[in-house]
Design a protein around this motif. Structure first.
Motif, mmCIF file in Angstrom:
data_model
loop_
_atom_site.group_PDB
_atom_site.id
_atom_site.type_symbol
_atom_site.label_atom_id
_atom_site.label_comp_id
_atom_site.label_asym_id
_atom_site.label_seq_id
_atom_site.Cartn_x
_atom_site.Cartn_y
_atom_site.Cartn_z
ATOM 1 N N GLY A 1 0.817 -1.219 0.000
ATOM 2 C CA GLY A 1 0.000 0.000 0.000
ATOM 3 C C GLY A 1 0.843 1.259 0.000
ATOM 4 O O GLY A 1 0.538 2.232 -0.693
ATOM 5 N N TYR A 2 1.925 1.255 0.787
ATOM 6 C CA TYR A 2 2.786 2.421 0.856
ATOM 7 C C TYR A 2 3.392 2.752 -0.507
ATOM 8 O O TYR A 2 3.375 3.897 -0.943
ATOM 9 C CB TYR A 2 3.901 2.189 1.887
ATOM 10 N N PHE A 3 3.920 1.743 -1.188
ATOM 11 C CA PHE A 3 4.555 2.009 -2.487
ATOM 12 C C PHE A 3 3.531 2.444 -3.536
ATOM 13 O O PHE A 3 3.817 3.293 -4.373
ATOM 14 C CB PHE A 3 5.347 0.782 -2.962
ATOM 15 N N ARG A 4 2.328 1.896 -3.468
ATOM 16 C CA ARG A 4 1.276 2.312 -4.398
ATOM 17 C C ARG A 4 0.900 3.772 -4.152
ATOM 18 O O ARG A 4 0.785 4.573 -5.072
ATOM 19 C CB ARG A 4 0.054 1.407 -4.241
ATOM 20 N N VAL A 5 0.729 4.141 -2.888
ATOM 21 C CA VAL A 5 0.359 5.512 -2.541
ATOM 22 C C VAL A 5 1.503 6.477 -2.848
ATOM 23 O O VAL A 5 1.274 7.596 -3.316
ATOM 24 C CB VAL A 5 -0.066 5.596 -1.060
ATOM 25 N N ALA A 6 2.739 6.052 -2.611
ATOM 26 C CA ALA A 6 3.887 6.924 -2.919
ATOM 27 C C ALA A 6 3.927 7.248 -4.414
ATOM 28 O O ALA A 6 4.208 8.388 -4.812
ATOM 29 C CB ALA A 6 5.184 6.250 -2.479
ATOM 30 N N ARG A 7 3.580 6.262 -5.257
ATOM 31 C CA ARG A 7 3.535 6.501 -6.704
ATOM 32 C C ARG A 7 2.418 7.488 -7.038
ATOM 33 O O ARG A 7 2.602 8.425 -7.820
ATOM 34 C CB ARG A 7 3.317 5.183 -7.445
ATOM 35 N N LEU A 8 1.248 7.324 -6.407
ATOM 36 C CA LEU A 8 0.138 8.244 -6.646
ATOM 37 C C LEU A 8 0.492 9.669 -6.221
ATOM 38 O O LEU A 8 0.131 10.645 -6.894
ATOM 39 C CB LEU A 8 -1.108 7.784 -5.889
ATOM 40 N N ILE A 9 1.200 9.796 -5.116
ATOM 41 C CA ILE A 9 1.587 11.124 -4.640
ATOM 42 C C ILE A 9 2.546 11.784 -5.621
ATOM 43 O O ILE A 9 2.420 12.977 -5.928
ATOM 44 C CB ILE A 9 2.211 11.036 -3.223
ATOM 45 N N ARG A 10 3.497 11.026 -6.153
ATOM 46 C CA ARG A 10 4.411 11.596 -7.152
ATOM 47 C C ARG A 10 3.646 12.067 -8.389
ATOM 48 O O ARG A 10 3.930 13.134 -8.927
ATOM 49 C CB ARG A 10 5.476 10.567 -7.527
ATOM 50 N N GLU A 11 2.655 11.278 -8.814
ATOM 51 C CA GLU A 11 1.848 11.677 -9.966
ATOM 52 C C GLU A 11 1.051 12.949 -9.674
ATOM 53 O O GLU A 11 0.976 13.858 -10.506
ATOM 54 C CB GLU A 11 0.901 10.549 -10.373
ATOM 55 N N LEU A 12 0.456 13.032 -8.490
ATOM 56 C CA LEU A 12 -0.299 14.234 -8.114
ATOM 57 C C LEU A 12 0.602 15.461 -8.046
ATOM 58 O O LEU A 12 0.231 16.545 -8.501
ATOM 59 C CB LEU A 12 -0.983 14.022 -6.762
ATOM 60 N N GLN A 13 1.786 15.303 -7.471
ATOM 61 C CA GLN A 13 2.706 16.433 -7.376
ATOM 62 C C GLN A 13 3.153 16.896 -8.760
ATOM 63 O O GLN A 13 3.285 18.094 -9.003
ATOM 64 C CB GLN A 13 3.910 16.065 -6.516
ATOM 65 N N ALA A 14 3.358 15.956 -9.674
ATOM 66 C CA ALA A 14 3.735 16.331 -11.039
ATOM 67 C C ALA A 14 2.598 17.097 -11.714
ATOM 68 O O ALA A 14 2.829 18.097 -12.405
ATOM 69 C CB ALA A 14 4.088 15.086 -11.858
ATOM 70 N N ARG A 15 1.350 16.659 -11.489
ATOM 71 C CA ARG A 15 0.206 17.375 -12.061
ATOM 72 C C ARG A 15 0.071 18.767 -11.461
ATOM 73 O O ARG A 15 -0.245 19.729 -12.160
ATOM 74 C CB ARG A 15 -1.083 16.607 -11.820
ATOM 75 N N LEU A 16 0.320 18.898 -10.167
ATOM 76 C CA LEU A 16 0.226 20.210 -9.527
ATOM 77 C C LEU A 16 1.315 21.153 -10.040
ATOM 78 O O LEU A 16 1.076 22.334 -10.239
ATOM 79 C CB LEU A 16 0.322 20.067 -8.004
ATOM 80 N N ARG A 17 2.516 20.624 -10.246
ATOM 81 C CA ARG A 17 3.592 21.469 -10.777
ATOM 82 C C ARG A 17 3.309 21.890 -12.213
ATOM 83 O O ARG A 17 3.720 22.959 -12.639
ATOM 84 C CB ARG A 17 4.919 20.736 -10.687
ATOM 85 N N ALA A 18 2.600 21.048 -12.957
ATOM 86 C CA ALA A 18 2.282 21.367 -14.345
ATOM 87 C C ALA A 18 1.160 22.380 -14.462
ATOM 88 O O ALA A 18 0.982 22.997 -15.507
ATOM 89 C CB ALA A 18 1.890 20.084 -15.093
#
Length: 159
Positions: free
Chosen positions: A133-150
């Motif tokens: 669960g942690y690794f799945r959520v960590a991947r989702l967080i990276r994707e969200l942060q990339a979308r926010l930066r974009a």
């Protein structure tokens, strides 16, 4: 003479009527000027209203962008909370694993060893579930942060 006098009276009345017509024409001219002033004022007010409508539209667009950014940030907060939950699951599983191994070593093999074995197996399941669960959520967080930066509006809110 009577005819001349009557013509003079009619001429006087005609003169009075002409003067009245001139006065009425002057009033009509004044009213037309006022109507023109009112039309110009109405045009000015319509221009101001158009400007205000444009400003209102800009504010609504900014509010919409901020709402989208707030939604994205709340999604990130949710994912961060989920990440903390999985980390707590890993931490609790490791504590139970240590406890199960400690019980097994301290008490040796006995009928309590069944409890120790179940504790160890349960803790391994907890650690595995937490890590996945942690690794799945960590991947989702990276994707969200990339979308926010974009998102260009997001940087406007921070700056």
């Amino acid at each position: 003479t009577e005819l001349a006098s009557s013509r003079t009276d009619l001429a006087g009345e005609r003169t009075e009527l002409a003067e009245r017509r001139t006065d009425l024409a002057g009033e009509r001219t004044d009213l037309a000027g006022k109507r023109t002033e009112l039309a110009e004022r109405r045009t000015d007010l319509a221009g101001e209203r158009t400007d205000l409508a444009g400003k209102r539209t800009d504010l609504a667009d900014r509010r919409t962008r901020r709402a989208v950014t707030r939604t994205r940030l709340s999604m990130e907060r949710t994912e961060l909370a989920r990440e903390r939950t999985f980390l707590a699951l890993i931490r609790t599983g490791l504590a139970f694993l240590s406890l199960g191994i400690g019980f097994l070593r301290y008490f040796g093999l006995s009928w309590w060893s069944l409890f120790d074995g179940l504790l160890i197996c349960g803790s391994v399941v907890m650690v595995t579930w937490g890590a996945v669960g942690y690794f799945r959520v960590a991947r989702l967080i990276r994707e969200l942060q990339a979308r926010l930066r974009a998102d260009p509006g997001f940087m406007d809110l921070l700056g």
